[in-house]
Design a protein around this motif. Structure first.
Motif: not given
Length: 299
Positions: A140-143, A158-165
């Motif tokens: 999926l190229g990450g979510v 993993f930082a706080q906030g929006n992250i792509t994994i």
């Protein structure tokens, strides 16, 4: 273009691995009536090379509402202390963490345990293991998810906030609990968030409008998941074409309630089921009233 899509979908649906033993009794599963909710049991298992005695690392009841406008993802914490029915390993009803059911009797015993716990009939089962989860998020190229709190596992932060994994990183994210303020509760919330993101991205215009990407994602689904034999290609198509999701709010995340924590005689730390809260949740699931339940129990 349409021919390519239909051919791709047909090939994938035919190639999905179906196991007649996933449900406690496949013959007891009834056809879904129009306007009735559908209950799927989603299990992420820790099956992986070189490891025996797999357990359900993630356990979610996904209810598709009768009007097909909402999908409710209800997490059952893996350390919930419940009664597991007699089985080949433990030959009498016994108290244990709910994830022990998978190691004692696989998906069928897990679902039987859930049905006894809630009084709600489960209709279908979908299982994905660690390698499958890694492959799916990669394809999926990450979510992208919102991470409420900074955490570190195995040296990865993993930082706080929006992250792509994606891939192994996504697997670390949904498995971590020790560095989270509320332990297993926060881990379950992460799992629901990632599953929501996977569903949304799989159905996004970027994927559906790209024939190659669409086909590749479908192939990963077919390779990485196992479903019960009742989820035939015809049944899947019927469910898919009945969906009436409007936007991201159509997928709703819910936590099955606990009332605290305990310790067993042999020293196991476990989650205590909130009996009254679970009775309310079970009633909502049984009567297609999850919208009311969510309104009365903000998550």
């Amino acid at each position: 273009m349409l021919f390519y899509y239909f051919r791709s979908i047909s090939n994938v649906l035919n190639n999905v691995h179906r196991d007649p033993n996933l449900m406690p009794d496949q013959t007891a599963v009834q056809p879904i009536e129009p306007g009735k909710p559908i209950n799927f049991v989603l299990m992420g298992t820790d099956n992986r090379p070189g490891v025996s005695g797999a357990r359900s690392d993630s356990l979610i009841v996904a209810q598709l509402s009768g009007d097909r406008e909402h999908l409710y993802l209800v997490s059952f914490l893996r350390d919930m202390w419940v009664t597991i029915p007699a089985n080949k390993v433990v030959q009498k009803d016994s108290k244990a963490k709910i994830n022990a059911a998978y190691s004692w009797g696989g998906s069928a015993l897990t679902i039987k345990t859930l049905q006894n716990l809630t009084g709600v009939q489960m209709d279908h089962a979908v299982i994905i293991d660690f390698p499958g989860f890694v492959s799916l998020t990669d394809e999926l190229g990450g979510v992208t998810v919102y991470n409420p709190q900074k955490s570190t596992i195995n040296g990865h932060t993993f930082a706080q906030g929006n992250i792509t994994i994606s891939g192994e990183e996504a697997l670390l994210y949904v498995r971590e609990r020790y560095d989270l303020a509320n332990g297993d509760l926060d881990r379950a919330a992460r799992q629901r968030a990632v599953i929501t993101a996977i569903i949304e991205k799989s159905m996004s215009a970027d994927v559906i409008s790209n024939p190659k990407k669409f086909n590749d994602v479908l192939k990963v689904y077919s390779k990485s998941t196992t479903v019960d034999s009742g989820l035939t290609p015809t049944t899947i198509r019927k469910i898919a074409t009945s969906l009436r999701f409007k936007d991201g709010s159509s997928i709703v995340q819910v936590q099955a309630p606990i009332s605290g924590f305990g310790k067993s005689k042999d020293g196991q730390a476990y989650d205590i089921v909130d009996e009254q809260g679970l009775a309310e949740l079970s009633s909502a699931l049984k009567n297609d009233r999850m919208a009311d339940y969510v309104a009365n129990h903000p998550q």
